[in-house]
Design a protein around this motif. Structure first.
Motif, PDB file in Angstrom:
ATOM      1  N   GLY A 311       0.521  -1.382   0.078  1.00  0.00           N
ATOM      2  CA  GLY A 311       0.173   0.312   0.165  1.00  0.00           C
ATOM      3  C   GLY A 311       0.850   1.223  -0.063  1.00  0.00           C
ATOM      4  N   ALA A 312       2.069   1.430   0.856  1.00  0.00           N
ATOM      5  CA  ALA A 312       3.119   2.194   0.430  1.00  0.00           C
ATOM      6  C   ALA A 312       3.124   3.111  -0.550  1.00  0.00           C
ATOM      7  N   SER A 313       3.365   2.080  -1.422  1.00  0.00           N
ATOM      8  CA  SER A 313       3.830   2.335  -2.649  1.00  0.00           C
ATOM      9  C   SER A 313       2.924   2.949  -3.922  1.00  0.00           C
ATOM     10  N   LYS A 314       1.573   2.614  -3.309  1.00  0.00           N
ATOM     11  CA  LYS A 314       0.198   3.214  -3.798  1.00  0.00           C
ATOM     12  C   LYS A 314       0.282   4.119  -3.049  1.00  0.00           C
ATOM     13  N   LYS A 315       0.673   4.952  -2.549  1.00  0.00           N
ATOM     14  CA  LYS A 315      -0.416   6.118  -1.642  1.00  0.00           C
ATOM     15  C   LYS A 315      -0.975   5.704  -0.673  1.00  0.00           C
ATOM     16  N   ILE A 316      -1.421   4.560  -0.298  1.00  0.00           N
ATOM     17  CA  ILE A 316      -1.946   3.971   0.739  1.00  0.00           C
ATOM     18  C   ILE A 316      -1.792   4.003   2.083  1.00  0.00           C
ATOM     19  N   LYS A 317      -2.467   4.614   2.846  1.00  0.00           N
ATOM     20  CA  LYS A 317      -1.877   4.507   4.779  1.00  0.00           C
ATOM     21  C   LYS A 317      -3.034   3.681   5.443  1.00  0.00           C
ATOM     22  N   LEU A 318      -2.865   2.771   6.665  1.00  0.00           N
ATOM     23  CA  LEU A 318      -3.305   1.831   6.833  1.00  0.00           C
ATOM     24  C   LEU A 318      -2.841   2.328   8.561  1.00  0.00           C
ATOM     25  N   LEU A 319      -3.934   2.886   9.294  1.00  0.00           N
ATOM     26  CA  LEU A 319      -4.063   2.638  10.781  1.00  0.00           C
ATOM     27  C   LEU A 319      -5.366   1.672  11.590  1.00  0.00           C
ATOM     28  N   VAL A 320      -4.394   0.452  11.938  1.00  0.00           N
ATOM     29  CA  VAL A 320      -5.400  -0.459  12.450  1.00  0.00           C
ATOM     30  C   VAL A 320      -5.432  -0.147  14.010  1.00  0.00           C
ATOM     31  N   VAL A 321      -6.953  -0.439  14.368  1.00  0.00           N
ATOM     32  CA  VAL A 321      -6.904   0.028  16.032  1.00  0.00           C
ATOM     33  C   VAL A 321      -7.856  -1.560  16.294  1.00  0.00           C
ATOM     34  N   ASP A 322      -6.487  -2.439  17.603  1.00  0.00           N
ATOM     35  CA  ASP A 322      -7.160  -3.588  18.228  1.00  0.00           C
ATOM     36  C   ASP A 322      -7.035  -3.951  19.423  1.00  0.00           C
TER      37      ASP A 322
END
Length: 404
Positions: A311-322
């Motif tokens: 994702g990072a290489s395609k300008k996608i950022k994740l924020l996972v809450v758990d």
């Protein structure tokens, strides 16, 4: 602020004692000249000794009077106007509109460099003080460890604290100028129920968006929220990119499809918008899917793993809450998180998984956490300050604008 005041007063006291000793020594060595030459008093006479003893007694009395007057542990009227304004601004008051009054400051050995600030509580319960703990810490530049009610005719509340300069802990501030962490890529937020992780997450997403727009005001940003609980972000339920309960699966898969299309097109990344995908209570979603459709659960797990890896290489950022953040729910892709935030109520397995190489203190206070960042040799300990009403509105405005 408080510690510096005490420190200055202690310096004054030390200088007074030193000057007294020097003056007393000079007077003693010059007593023959002062008493015999100037005052014509015979040496070893009764009058001679009366003068010497009187001189010493008067100086001692003056010294004691000065020390008592400057005693730093009883600052009843020190900075009363300033404290009144602080308490008024914070909003701690009783039913009659009365605010607490700072009464005394004690040095305490409950912790190194510890202080106890005693307030006349005006019948305001301890719980009310605890509610405004972050605001008190910010106003007085201290870290608070506990509150204690003192039963007496005049009711008091004691605040056990340490000046921040001796007990460093960062404040999470909603600002695009705060250098709180490195560039946001993928982040995992863990912690028990009511530890403060969701409250932090709202501010964190808003802050990431503000930082991106601060770097490039023309940056196009899209936000997707996959909220399995369908609760903490429910105010955005009418937004296009909000996916509640089992629809959270659709939201995650949509971002996964966008990533694949970007990879397939081979276009320059500068042509893409930045996508932030927030997944709340991820393991709970997987657990439920595993019961009703195990195949779908495994597919979702694989998609999230791919987003973390590519994702990072395609300008996608994740924020996972758990609550747990265990490795198996990420299919071996957990290493792709560039920052991990651990809130209070961390158990031993959490510490061993994420922070085993660091000497961390136990944190039980809601809103306090440790931040690990890739490339940094030390953890950052921080707390989330209660957002003001204006900040709450700003967060909702920023998130809502990027969800539509």
């Amino acid at each position: 602020m408080i510690h510096n005041l005490l420190k200055k007063i202690n310096y004054i006291k030390s200088y007074i004692v030193l000057l007294y000793i020097i003056f007393a020594q000079l007077m003693w060595h010059c007593k023959e000249y002062v008493l015999i030459e100037l005052m014509n008093v015979k040496q070893n006479s009764i009058l001679y000794y009366i003068y010497v003893l009187s001189l010493g007694g008067v100086l001692t009395f003056i010294l004691l009077a000065i020390i008592i007057t400057l005693k730093p542990l009883n600052l009843k009227k020190e900075n009363n106007k300033k404290d009144t304004k602080i308490m008024s601004d914070i909003g701690i008051k009783n039913k009659n509109g009365e605010i607490p009054v700072k009464y005394k400051i004690f040095k305490s050995d409950f912790k190194e460099n510890g202080l106890i600030i005693r307030f006349i509580s005006k019948n305001i319960p301890q719980a009310k003080f605890e509610e405004y703990k972050p605001n008190l810490e910010r106003a007085y530049d201290i870290n608070i460890y506990r509150f204690k009610e003192i039963p007496s005719k005049q009711k008091y509340i004691d605040i056990y604290c340490v000046p921040k300069e001796y007990d460093t802990i960062r404040d999470f501030v909603l600002s695009n100028e705060d250098t709180f962490k490195n560039n946001f890529i993928h982040e995992l937020v863990i912690g028990g129920t009511r530890s403060g992780k969701t409250y932090y997450t709202k501010g964190e997403v808003a802050k990431v968006i503000m930082n991106l727009e601060n770097i490039n005001k023309d940056e196009k940003i899209e936000l997707f929220i996959a909220d399995f609980k369908n609760e903490d972000f429910i105010q955005f339920k009418n937004c296009t990119n909000y996916y509640g309960y089992l629809n959270a699966v659709d939201g995650i898969n949509k971002v996964y499809d966008i990533m694949n299309k970007r990879a397939e097109s081979g276009e320059n990344n500068s042509n893409y918008s930045t996508i932030i995908l927030l997944i709340d209570e991820y393991s709970s979603l997987l657990d439920y899917l595993s019961i009703i459709n195990k195949t779908q659960a495994n597919t979702l797990k694989g998609n999230v793993a791919s987003l973390l890896k590519m994702g990072a290489s395609k300008k996608i950022k994740l924020l996972v809450v758990d609550q747990g953040g265990y490795s198996e729910i990420f299919s071996g892709a957990r290493l792709n998180f560039k920052s991990i935030v651990g809130f209070s109520q961390l158990n031993e397995s959490h510490i061993n998984m994420f922070f085993k190489d660091y000497d961390i203190k136990e944190i039980n206070s809601q809103g306090e956490a440790y931040l690990w960042e890739e490339g940094k040799s030390e953890l950052t300990r921080f707390r989330v300050i209660k957002y003001s009403e204006e900040e709450e509105k700003l967060i909702d405005k920023i998130l809502g604008s990027k969800l539509s």
